[in-house]
Design an enzyme around this catalytic site. Sequence first.
Site, mmCIF file in Angstrom:
data_model
loop_
_atom_site.group_PDB
_atom_site.id
_atom_site.type_symbol
_atom_site.label_atom_id
_atom_site.label_comp_id
_atom_site.label_asym_id
_atom_site.label_seq_id
_atom_site.Cartn_x
_atom_site.Cartn_y
_atom_site.Cartn_z
ATOM 1 N N TYR A 33 0.817 -1.205 0.000
ATOM 2 C CA TYR A 33 0.000 0.000 0.000
ATOM 3 C C TYR A 33 0.853 1.258 0.000
ATOM 4 O O TYR A 33 2.075 1.195 0.195
ATOM 5 C CB TYR A 33 -0.949 -0.004 1.203
ATOM 6 C CG TYR A 33 -0.310 0.331 2.536
ATOM 7 C CD1 TYR A 33 0.564 -0.555 3.158
ATOM 8 C CD2 TYR A 33 -0.584 1.525 3.180
ATOM 9 C CE1 TYR A 33 1.151 -0.240 4.383
ATOM 10 C CE2 TYR A 33 -0.017 1.842 4.403
ATOM 11 C CZ TYR A 33 0.851 0.958 4.996
ATOM 12 O OH TYR A 33 1.429 1.268 6.203
ATOM 13 N N GLU A 179 12.173 2.540 14.177
ATOM 14 C CA GLU A 179 11.192 3.549 13.743
ATOM 15 C C GLU A 179 9.958 3.378 14.610
ATOM 16 O O GLU A 179 9.889 2.488 15.453
ATOM 17 C CB GLU A 179 10.826 3.333 12.268
ATOM 18 C CG GLU A 179 10.198 1.979 12.009
ATOM 19 C CD GLU A 179 9.805 1.731 10.554
ATOM 20 O OE1 GLU A 179 9.570 2.705 9.821
ATOM 21 O OE2 GLU A 179 9.710 0.548 10.187
ATOM 22 N N LEU A 203 10.959 1.305 7.206
ATOM 23 C CA LEU A 203 10.337 1.802 5.979
ATOM 24 C C LEU A 203 11.091 3.049 5.503
ATOM 25 O O LEU A 203 11.332 3.957 6.303
ATOM 26 C CB LEU A 203 8.873 2.165 6.242
ATOM 27 C CG LEU A 203 8.141 2.534 4.954
ATOM 28 C CD1 LEU A 203 7.738 1.277 4.205
ATOM 29 C CD2 LEU A 203 6.937 3.404 5.232
HETATM 30 N N1 PDD Z 1 2.673 5.107 7.585
HETATM 31 N N2 PDD Z 1 7.345 3.877 9.116
HETATM 32 C C1 PDD Z 1 6.213 3.156 9.084
HETATM 33 C C2 PDD Z 1 6.204 1.792 9.690
HETATM 34 C C3 PDD Z 1 5.055 3.693 8.470
HETATM 35 O O1 PDD Z 1 3.921 2.964 8.423
HETATM 36 C C4 PDD Z 1 5.101 4.999 7.917
HETATM 37 C C5 PDD Z 1 3.904 5.617 7.242
HETATM 38 C C6 PDD Z 1 6.305 5.717 7.986
HETATM 39 C C7 PDD Z 1 6.440 7.092 7.393
HETATM 40 O O2 PDD Z 1 6.442 7.038 5.975
HETATM 41 P P1 PDD Z 1 5.944 8.258 5.084
HETATM 42 O O3 PDD Z 1 6.783 9.431 5.470
HETATM 43 O O4 PDD Z 1 6.208 7.800 3.710
HETATM 44 O O5 PDD Z 1 4.493 8.489 5.394
HETATM 45 C C8 PDD Z 1 7.405 5.115 8.583
HETATM 46 C C9 PDD Z 1 1.506 5.477 6.828
HETATM 47 C C10 PDD Z 1 1.257 6.936 6.783
HETATM 48 C C11 PDD Z 1 0.329 4.656 7.292
HETATM 49 O O6 PDD Z 1 0.519 3.467 7.465
HETATM 50 O O7 PDD Z 1 -0.772 5.195 7.456
#
Ligand code: PDD
Length: 284
Positions: A33, A179, A203
């Site tokens: 996703y 994270e 991630l």
């Molecule tokens: N989550 N680490 C994890 C495990 C995440 O699920 C997310 C984002 C991030 C931050 O990634 P980004 O900057 O690309 O949003 C880091 C999304 C927003 C979610 O699951 O809703």
Amino acid sequence: MEEVACLNGRFLPLSEACISVNDRGFLFGDSIYEVARAYRGRIWALDRHLERLRRSLTAIAITGVDLDQVRENMVEAYLRAGGDDALIYVQITRGVAPRSHVPHQPLVPTVLITVRPVEDLAGRSREAGVSVILVPEVRWQRRDIKSTNLLPNILAKQEAHARGAYEAIFVTDDGWVNEGSSANLFIVQAGVVRTPPNGPSLLPGITRDLVVETARREGIPMEELPVSREALLAADEVFLTSTMSEVLGVSAIDGQLVADGQVGPVTRQLQAAYRARVEAGDDA
Ligand code: PDD
């Protein structure tokens, strides 16, 4: 704004979108996703989200998805929803087949796009910062794939909320910080910003990468190196990054204040610089 879905290329109200009970995304979490955000008429960092989507598809060997079409449909769904600020969710599953671990025929991937209003939960906390808890890293070894298998993340986030905190931070048995359950993590020590390097442990956040680049542009010393639990607890500043949270200061960890418990100057500088990029549509 309307809540709009685009399911396998067909646009419809989100409440009418239905997935088969034999969809492998539903049965096995056999899917990946993306979550993107639109600000004032433009999908932020769309190229970067599509590139990460491509990486995730390749990593789990889902083939036959036309990413140019996905891009077009994301933009079209967003326009049909008719809002300014929105959350755009994309999920691609391996497809629909009677339940069997190995599918017996070639499948057509299910491609779902939804557009909803953004609930800026973090907005209220942006001034004060948020508290986090530390939890054991119990996830699989390919956390760089944006898989919908989020059970450990969900349980960790629920534990954080039950303990009055905003986010849970995964820490390995040997004391390394990866994270959060849905955000990347940064620390600041003596003016130097540090975040764990991209790789299988975490991630590769779109916001993380933008903030690393922004720090370098701002002339703030920035290093991508492992962060130990000790370094986290001794940091002058700690902040989270994600599509939803943008740059969000951390004021307490497991009930213990970070420095004086205020959002620090480097975090504020990066918050402002990131916002300026958003305002300018500067996501290249
Ligand atoms: N989550 N680490 C994890 C495990 C995440 O699920 C997310 C984002 C991030 C931050 O990634 P980004 O900057 O690309 O949003 C880091 C999304 C927003 C979610 O699951 O809703």
